[in-house]
Scaffold this active site. Structure first.
Site, short mmCIF file in Angstrom:
data_model
loop_
_atom_site.label_atom_id
_atom_site.label_comp_id
_atom_site.label_asym_id
_atom_site.label_seq_id
_atom_site.Cartn_x
_atom_site.Cartn_y
_atom_site.Cartn_z
CB CYS A 116 -4.91 10.91 25.29
SG CYS A 116 -5.35 10.42 26.95
CG HIS A 258 -0.63 10.12 24.91
ND1 HIS A 258 -0.86 11.23 25.70
CD2 HIS A 258 -1.46 9.15 25.38
CE1 HIS A 258 -1.79 10.94 26.59
NE2 HIS A 258 -2.16 9.69 26.43
CG ASN A 288 -2.41 9.95 30.27
OD1 ASN A 288 -2.51 11.03 29.70
ND2 ASN A 288 -2.99 8.84 29.83
N1 ACO Z 1 -0.57 -1.40 42.13
C1 ACO Z 1 -0.36 -2.70 42.31
N2 ACO Z 1 -0.94 -3.66 41.58
C2 ACO Z 1 -1.77 -3.28 40.59
C3 ACO Z 1 -2.05 -1.93 40.33
C4 ACO Z 1 -1.40 -0.97 41.15
N3 ACO Z 1 -1.58 0.35 40.98
N4 ACO Z 1 -2.90 -1.85 39.30
C5 ACO Z 1 -3.16 -3.11 38.91
N5 ACO Z 1 -2.48 -3.98 39.69
C6 ACO Z 1 -2.45 -5.44 39.63
C7 ACO Z 1 -3.66 -6.01 38.95
O1 ACO Z 1 -4.73 -6.14 39.87
C8 ACO Z 1 -3.14 -7.33 38.46
O2 ACO Z 1 -3.14 -8.23 39.55
P1 ACO Z 1 -3.54 -9.79 39.32
O3 ACO Z 1 -2.47 -10.34 38.41
O4 ACO Z 1 -3.50 -10.34 40.71
O5 ACO Z 1 -4.89 -9.77 38.69
C9 ACO Z 1 -1.68 -7.06 38.13
O6 ACO Z 1 -1.35 -5.83 38.81
C10 ACO Z 1 -1.43 -6.87 36.65
O7 ACO Z 1 -2.42 -6.00 36.11
P2 ACO Z 1 -2.44 -5.60 34.59
O8 ACO Z 1 -3.59 -4.69 34.35
O9 ACO Z 1 -2.32 -6.81 33.74
O10 ACO Z 1 -1.06 -4.78 34.49
P3 ACO Z 1 -0.38 -4.20 33.23
O11 ACO Z 1 1.01 -4.67 33.17
O12 ACO Z 1 -1.24 -4.31 32.01
O13 ACO Z 1 -0.30 -2.64 33.60
C11 ACO Z 1 -1.43 -0.57 33.14
C12 ACO Z 1 -1.50 -1.91 33.83
C13 ACO Z 1 -0.27 0.21 33.74
C14 ACO Z 1 -2.74 0.16 33.37
C15 ACO Z 1 -1.19 -0.80 31.64
O14 ACO Z 1 -2.08 -1.76 31.14
C16 ACO Z 1 -1.33 0.46 30.84
O15 ACO Z 1 -0.57 1.41 30.98
N6 ACO Z 1 -2.34 0.50 29.92
C17 ACO Z 1 -2.55 1.64 29.06
C18 ACO Z 1 -3.16 2.74 29.83
C19 ACO Z 1 -3.25 4.00 29.01
O16 ACO Z 1 -2.42 4.27 28.16
N7 ACO Z 1 -4.27 4.79 29.28
C20 ACO Z 1 -4.41 6.06 28.73
C21 ACO Z 1 -5.13 6.09 27.44
S1 ACO Z 1 -5.30 7.68 26.90
C22 ACO Z 1 -6.78 8.42 27.33
O17 ACO Z 1 -7.58 8.69 26.47
C23 ACO Z 1 -7.10 8.72 28.78
#
Ligand code: ACO
Length: 331
Positions: A116, A258, A288
């Site tokens: 990214c 980003h 993204n």
């Molecule tokens: N729909 C519903 N529930 C979901 C989903 C979904 N799509 N995805 C995860 N959950 C659930 C999980 O299973 C978890 O359930 P549990 O509590 O029963 O275990 C709960 O939601 C919370 O999950 P978390 O992973 O803790 O959620 P979080 O608030 O951290 O959000 C997310 C997840 C959106 C992925 C966040 O962590 C994020 O945006 N991280 C950064 C991602 C990013 O920037 N990536 C790009 C990097 S750049 C590159 O090089 C590609």
């Protein structure tokens, strides 16, 4: 080296596939909801390329717009850098396909892999090449087709990404504008594929039936860890270019971060002290698009009149590797 030689963006372009996939469409595919995706990520919909469309196809469209807006001939381009982690093929490079597509016969062409952060890596290299006097005109492109590397049965990742491309013509100028400061960094201690990456498909773990069955050829991510790293590293990178250029955050007209997650974008803006109305956001429309996010955002901001000639723009990105970067640009 010429003393007052700067590198500036003289034209931008972007291209998004027509097909819109909404959060409601994803509700039909995995156990998720529009409400969860909006609350946790700010994403409402994303664009997904058709099966027969490759990254270079999107990049060629974006590059043609950038060339038109810069009012140059493709034959003027001396170097093409394509930032992507979803190349058409391992080799030839996607940049060579783009070169063919736009008819830039006089250019050297190569790909750049910094996830990214890739577009700002490309901009940093273009800046150095131009300031050194080596080249006058460089085309920097960020493009991705994530569609094929996403595991569409994994709700924790498939809701986050989209396809798209953006391009910038970067040229030498004697005017006091363009790239005022640029910084890129990496930390390979975070190269673990389970943090963010694709374990298989390269020389470490070639594709086998077992690999496909275990979906090791698809993107893996520990979202929570990546979130924390992004919120820490992006403000640090941005602060570094601000202090290098001796510019205060109040002078910034537009922050273009980003576009991975609205909560990360807002946290970065808050940590830097940039008011919300000066933060560019389009993650709601495109998700993204990895190496393409900041250049798609810049192109849109210019077309919407939110980034005007003379404005001071601050870009900041981070991605797998880990990699990160920040650029301060007087448009
Ligand atoms: N729909 C519903 N529930 C979901 C989903 C979904 N799509 N995805 C995860 N959950 C659930 C999980 O299973 C978890 O359930 P549990 O509590 O029963 O275990 C709960 O939601 C919370 O999950 P978390 O992973 O803790 O959620 P979080 O608030 O951290 O959000 C997310 C997840 C959106 C992925 C966040 O962590 C994020 O945006 N991280 C950064 C991602 C990013 O920037 N990536 C790009 C990097 S750049 C590159 O090089 C590609």
């Amino acid at each position: 080296m010429t003393q007052h030689r700067h590198a500036t963006i003289t034209g931008t372009g972007s291209y998004l596939p027509d097909r819109v996939v909404t959060n409601f469409d994803l509700e039909e595919m995995v156990d998720t909801s529009d409400e969860w995706i909006r609350q946790r990520t700010g994403i409402v919909e994303r664009r997904i390329a058709d099966d027969d469309v490759a990254t270079s196809d999107l990049c060629v469209h974006a590059a043609r717009w950038a060339i038109k807006n810069a009012n140059i001939d493709p034959l003027d381009i001396e170097l093409i850098l394509v930032a992507t982690v979803t190349p058409d093929t391992f080799f030839p490079s996607t940049a060579c396909y783009v070169q063919k597509g736009i008819g830039a016969k006089n250019a050297a062409a190569m790909d750049l892999s910094a996830a990214c952060a890739g577009f700002l890596y490309g901009l940093d290299l273009a800046d150095g090449m131009i300031k050194s006097g080596r080249y006058n005109t460089v085309l920097v492109v960020g493009g991705e087709v994530f569609n094929n590397i996403v595991d569409w049965s994994d709700r924790s990742t498939c809701v986050l990404f989209g396809d798209g491309a953006g391009a910038a013509v970067v040229q030498a100028t004697d005017e006091p504008k363009g790239i005022l400061a640029s910084y890129i960094g990496s930390d390979g201690d975070y190269s673990d594929n389970d943090l963010l990456g694709i374990p298989a498909g390269g020389s470490r773990m070639p594709i086998t039936k077992g690999v496909i069955d275990q979906k090791l050829d698809k993107l893996k991510m520990n979202g929570r860890e990546v979130f924390k790293l992004g919120v820490r590293l992006m403000p640090e990178a941005a602060q570094r270019v601000l202090s290098e250029a001796d510019v205060s955050v109040e002078e910034i007209d537009l922050l273009i971060p980003h576009q991975a997650n609205l909560r990360i974008i807002e946290a970065v803006g808050d940590r830097l002290g940039v008011p919300r109305e000066k933060v560019y956001i389009n993650v709601d429309k495109y998700g993204n698009t990895s190496a393409a996010t900041v250049i798609i955002a810049l192109d849109e901001a210019i077309r919407e009149g939110r980034a005007k000639p003379g404005d001071l723009l601050l870009f900041v990105t981070f991605g797998a590797g880990l990699t990160w970067g920040s650029t301060l640009l007087r448009l």
